[in-house]
Write an enzyme that holds these catalytic residues in place. Structure first.
Site, mmCIF file in Angstrom:
data_model
loop_
_atom_site.group_PDB
_atom_site.id
_atom_site.type_symbol
_atom_site.label_atom_id
_atom_site.label_comp_id
_atom_site.label_asym_id
_atom_site.label_seq_id
_atom_site.Cartn_x
_atom_site.Cartn_y
_atom_site.Cartn_z
ATOM 1 N N LYS A 53 0.880 -1.080 -0.032
ATOM 2 C CA LYS A 53 -0.113 0.033 0.032
ATOM 3 C C LYS A 53 0.858 1.365 0.002
ATOM 4 C CE LYS A 53 -3.909 -2.484 1.986
ATOM 5 N NZ LYS A 53 -4.816 -2.704 3.370
ATOM 6 N N GLN A 97 -4.837 -1.296 9.489
ATOM 7 C CA GLN A 97 -4.782 -2.923 8.875
ATOM 8 C C GLN A 97 -5.055 -3.684 9.798
ATOM 9 O OE1 GLN A 97 -3.750 -3.158 6.070
ATOM 10 N NE2 GLN A 97 -3.997 -5.628 6.057
ATOM 11 N N ASP A 120 -10.912 3.212 3.553
ATOM 12 C CA ASP A 120 -11.296 1.708 3.566
ATOM 13 C C ASP A 120 -12.691 1.286 3.223
ATOM 14 O OD1 ASP A 120 -9.472 -0.310 3.626
ATOM 15 O OD2 ASP A 120 -9.067 0.049 5.785
#
Ligand code: GUN
Length: 284
Positions: A53, A97, A120
């Protein structure tokens, strides 16, 4: 018959180029899109994901911050970091995460992220916005699947029957909402579905998002259907594979996504798209 491949890698490259162009345009105004990624603990798969990422951010000219913490970090400490990033104007997207260590309530952490920076798309406000058709961030994996459908000319899905296999909060449910918003008729199937094949055989579009090998086999697919494979599994030989029996299904389907090189690269790409969008919104 052999299905045409939907190449997620090639589509990703094209979309990332567009993001890089938008980022360069925003930089002229003195704003660099910024993504903060928080990793708590030493989960091996997560380490690889966050590295990818951050690398993807660098490649399109974003500012990225990777904060790594020991698994002993307390929930209060993590919430305080999220709050600080909520208030940091150089950061337009915050990604914590998952999975988090067991002593931290991931729901609480996600709900602490400002919906304006929830790239997200996991916050309840983001899920709600998707459900009612308001502006918000869409969960990256299903958003990527929609872009893959668009890439083969399937943008308006009026008259199409889409069957989603799986009902997770991060893929199955938002996937169903996005397909519905695109005018598809949507069926959501899951572990409680009595006859999965009877459902999938009616589908023009099948999205498999279960996390199990060979959930969808050739006998369950209508000729010419579009098959999107979200799965990321290891088969008996340890080889990376999806939820779909690729070799069998490709002989029946019209289009199919490979694993690897299908949905996978699209997830990070849509994270970049969301972060870009957030920075543009912040710029006004
Ligand atoms: N863990 C596995 N996939 C994801 C993702 O897309 N976002 C976050 N935050 N955690 C994950």
């Amino acid at each position: 018959m052999t299905a045409q491949l939907i190449d997620g890698k090639a589509l990703s490259e094209q979309l990332r180029k567009e993001v890089a162009t938008r980022a360069a345009a925003l930089k002229v105004k003195g704003i660099t899109p910024g993504l903060a990624v928080i990793l708590v603990g030493d989960n091996q798969a997560s380490q690889v994901y966050v590295r990818n990422k951050v690398k993807a951010c660098e490649d399109v000219g974003f500012h990225s911050v990777l904060e790594k913490y020991d698994a002993s970090m307390t929930e209060a400490e993590l919430l305080a970091r999220v709050e600080a990033l909520n208030n940091d104007p150089s950061i337009h997207g915050i990604l914590v995460q998952l999975p988090l260590p067991k002593h931290i309530d991931d729901h609480k952490v996600i709900e602490t992220i400002s919906p304006a920076k929830d790239v997200d798309g996991f916050h309840v406000a983001s899920a709600g916005a998707l459900m009612v058709g308001e502006v918000g961030f869409k969960a990256c994996t299903p958003y990527g699947c929609m872009k893959m459908l668009e890439s083969i000319g399937m943008k308006d899905l009026r008259g199409k029957h889409a069957v989603v296999i799986g009902r997770s909060n991060i893929v199955g449910k938002p996937m169903a909402m996005m397909l519905l918003a695109a005018n598809a008729t949507v069926t959501v199937t899951h572990s409680g579905t009595a006859d999965l094949g009877a459902m999938t055989r009616q589908a023009d579009i099948i999205v498999a998002a279960v996390g199990k090998v060979d959930v969808l086999t050739a006998d369950m697919v209508k000729p010419d259907a579009v098959v999107i494979d979200v799965g990321m599994n290891r088969n008996a030989e340890g080889k990376l594979c999806g939820d779909v029996d690729f070799n069998g299904v490709k002989e029946v389907a019209g289009y199919i996504t490979p694993v690897p090189g299908g949905v996978g690269p699209m997830t990070i790409t849509m994270l970049l798209v969301n972060t870009m969008e957030s920075a543009e919104r912040a710029a006004g």
